[in-house]
Scaffold this active site. Structure first.
Site, PDB file in Angstrom:
ATOM      1  N   LYS A  89       0.814  -1.215   0.000  1.00  0.00           N
ATOM      2  CA  LYS A  89       0.000   0.000   0.000  1.00  0.00           C
ATOM      3  C   LYS A  89       0.851   1.270   0.000  1.00  0.00           C
ATOM      4  O   LYS A  89       0.388   2.327  -0.404  1.00  0.00           O
ATOM      5  CB  LYS A  89      -0.967  -0.026   1.178  1.00  0.00           C
ATOM      6  CG  LYS A  89      -2.032  -1.106   0.977  1.00  0.00           C
ATOM      7  CD  LYS A  89      -3.092  -1.116   2.046  1.00  0.00           C
ATOM      8  CE  LYS A  89      -4.193  -2.113   1.718  1.00  0.00           C
ATOM      9  NZ  LYS A  89      -3.738  -3.524   1.825  1.00  0.00           N
TER      10      LYS A  89
HETATM   11  C1  LIG Z   1      -4.365  -4.604   1.208  1.00  0.00           C
HETATM   12  C2  LIG Z   1      -3.590  -5.872   1.074  1.00  0.00           C
HETATM   13  C3  LIG Z   1      -3.974  -6.886   0.167  1.00  0.00           C
HETATM   14  C4  LIG Z   1      -5.224  -6.789  -0.685  1.00  0.00           C
HETATM   15  O1  LIG Z   1      -5.155  -5.819  -1.701  1.00  0.00           O
HETATM   16  P1  LIG Z   1      -6.482  -5.294  -2.446  1.00  0.00           P
HETATM   17  O2  LIG Z   1      -6.032  -4.182  -3.293  1.00  0.00           O
HETATM   18  O3  LIG Z   1      -7.437  -4.874  -1.363  1.00  0.00           O
HETATM   19  O4  LIG Z   1      -7.027  -6.443  -3.245  1.00  0.00           O
HETATM   20  C5  LIG Z   1      -3.151  -8.002   0.060  1.00  0.00           C
HETATM   21  N1  LIG Z   1      -2.043  -8.141   0.826  1.00  0.00           N
HETATM   22  C6  LIG Z   1      -1.653  -7.201   1.705  1.00  0.00           C
HETATM   23  C7  LIG Z   1      -0.425  -7.431   2.531  1.00  0.00           C
HETATM   24  C8  LIG Z   1      -2.401  -6.039   1.859  1.00  0.00           C
HETATM   25  O5  LIG Z   1      -2.014  -5.099   2.746  1.00  0.00           O
END
Ligand SMILES: *Cc1c(COP(=O)(O)O)cnc(C)c1O
Length: 462
Positions: free
Chosen positions: A112
């Site tokens: 993120k």
């Molecule tokens: C947020 C997250 C996901 C999922 O991603 P999306 O964009 O919501 O599908 C997967 N793995 C980790 C470690 C995350 O923080």
């Protein structure tokens, strides 16, 4: 370039407006009116360029001249200078044709950061230009909160308030948020659970009177700029493996569908992608929908891959809009039905999805097995989210010739519980975080009462 709503009833917006707005007024999500194209030659010319330069070129058409090129380049360079690896998102070859795309070298060790390092800076730029200030509110069960705080800590025109459930997030996750001592960062521990915290954020967006006209901004993955930033690493990694001259496949550990939707956008822009494999944990709405056309909510299950624990995948709406050939009324009807009862997609849209997407769901027991097996075969310790991807890639890939890139969404040190359960002694935090447990913390504990939270925000915003 303008942005339109997936439900067809909200006004079209500019890039600047879409970044500051979040959800559309008709309950839909914003998508670009046309998809900008990357020609064969443009893709070929990206070979060997820095990540920041590829990012600038891929995102430029979406920004639509609303930030001048030199300023936007500066924003992009600054955002990705915060990553600890020179390649920003390095590719790591696991075996003959399976690669890991390491998206976890940012400040909070999860993917993120890629989007939020950029989004905070873009927001700050637009607010500065308008002479406005804004408040960000969000609820977190761990991951998103720290990435949002790191993305906004240097933003002069933003105050960020992140609510987490008191004593219900891991110490590492709490400290990643509460040890950021910047003047514009406010951590609030709510005496309740995550749903209480999220309900208070939602209520605050629905009725913003307590802010006396100051804008409230959402930085969750419905914000278009987050999708835009994530398109870049699909392009960069495919080019590194020979695109546009050869196609690759991607396997994406998925929850709210923002990440894999960005990959789909890269394909629509012209990147040759053979297949997207959606990996889910036991919260498998995406897998059930694709495999069995079972588009229905099920009880939330707490898993070893907690950042993928969801009931509904908010960004799936963006893909449905494409599958239904941009018929906003059909999307609205489907999603309204879905809120009330188990639903199914119409045949033609489902067939369209199955042309590009495969899926696989992975249980907790399998996550532990995969962490051990992958280590035995490759010497890598995978985090539990990435482990779902590793297994799904092997199970669901269409052929062995096309290289498959599994997105490594978090660093294993961030999810030590699963790694230890799999039989490993744990993974040390990387050097820039190794004093995390000694750093000073700052946060406020509040009761799970909307008025108390809103009063806190109103009094503390600058
Ligand atoms: C947020 C997250 C996901 C999922 O991603 P999306 O964009 O919501 O599908 C997967 N793995 C980790 C470690 C995350 O923080």
């Amino acid at each position: 370039m303008r942005y339109i709503s997936t439900r067809g009833q909200a006004p079209a917006l500019s890039f600047e407006e879409v970044v500051l707005t979040g959800m559309a007024s008709d309950g839909g999500l914003y998508v670009p009116e046309e998809v900008p194209q990357l020609s064969h030659d443009e893709l070929a010319s990206m070979a060997g360029l820095s990540y920041a330069e590829i990012a600038f070129r891929v995102m430029k058409p979406y920004v639509n001249g609303e930030i001048d090129d030199a300023t936007f380049r500066g924003i992009v360079e600054e955002a990705y200078a915060t990553f600890s690896h020179d390649a920003v998102v390095p590719l790591n070859q696991l075996d003959a044709n399976h690669f890991l795309l390491e998206l976890f070298h940012g400040p909070t060790l999860a993917f993120k950061d890629v989007a939020l390092q950029l989004l905070g800076r873009i927001l700050d730029h637009f607010l500065q230009k308008r002479g406005e200030r804004a408040v960000i509110m969000g609820a977190t069960s761990g991951d998103t909160g720290s990435a949002a705080i790191e993305g906004c800590r240097h933003c002069d025109n933003l105050d960020i308030f992140i609510l987490h459930p008191h004593q219900r997030v891991s110490e590492v996750q709490r400290r990643q948020m509460t040890t950021v001592l910047a003047d514009n960062v406010f951590n609030v521990a709510i005496e309740g659970n995550f749903d209480d915290a999220q309900a208070m954020v939602k209520a605050s967006f629905a009725d913003q009177g307590f802010l006396d006209g100051t804008r409230l901004v959402a930085v969750n993955s419905i914000n278009w700029a987050r999708i835009m930033a994530q398109i870049v690493y699909y392009v960069a990694s495919a080019v590194a493996l020979g695109a546009p001259h050869r196609a690759v496949s991607f396997c994406v550990p998925s929850a709210n569908f923002g990440n894999v939707f960005a990959g789909y956008m890269a394909k629509r822009m012209g990147l040759p992608v053979k297949q997207f494999i959606i990996a889910t944990n036991a919260n498998d709405i995406l897998h059930r929908t694709l495999a069995d056309n079972d588009f229905s909510k099920q009880e939330l299950v707490a898993t070893l891959a907690p950042s993928m624990d969801i009931v509904v995948s908010s960004n799936f709406e963006r893909l449905l809009f494409e599958a239904y050939e941009r018929d906003g009324a059909a999307v609205r009807a489907l999603l309204e039905r879905f809120q009330a009862e188990p639903s199914a997609l119409a045949e033609a849209p489902l067939a369209r999805l199955r042309e590009s997407f495969a899926s696989h769901s992975v249980s907790d027991a399998t996550i532990l097995e995969v962490i051990r097996e992958a280590h035995h075969r490759t010497q890598e310790v995978l985090d539990p989210h990435t482990a779902t991807g590793y297994r799904a890639a092997e199970q669901a890939r269409a052929d062995a010739q096309t290289p498959v890139i599994t997105l490594a969404t978090a660093h294993p040190a961030k999810f030590a519980e699963a790694v230890v359960k799999a039989g490993f002694p744990g993974v040390p935090l990387p050097p820039h975080m190794d004093d995390l447990l000694e750093r000073e913390e700052r946060y406020s504990v509040l009761p799970a009462e909307l008025s108390a939270v809103q009063q806190f925000v109103a009094e503390n915003r600058r």
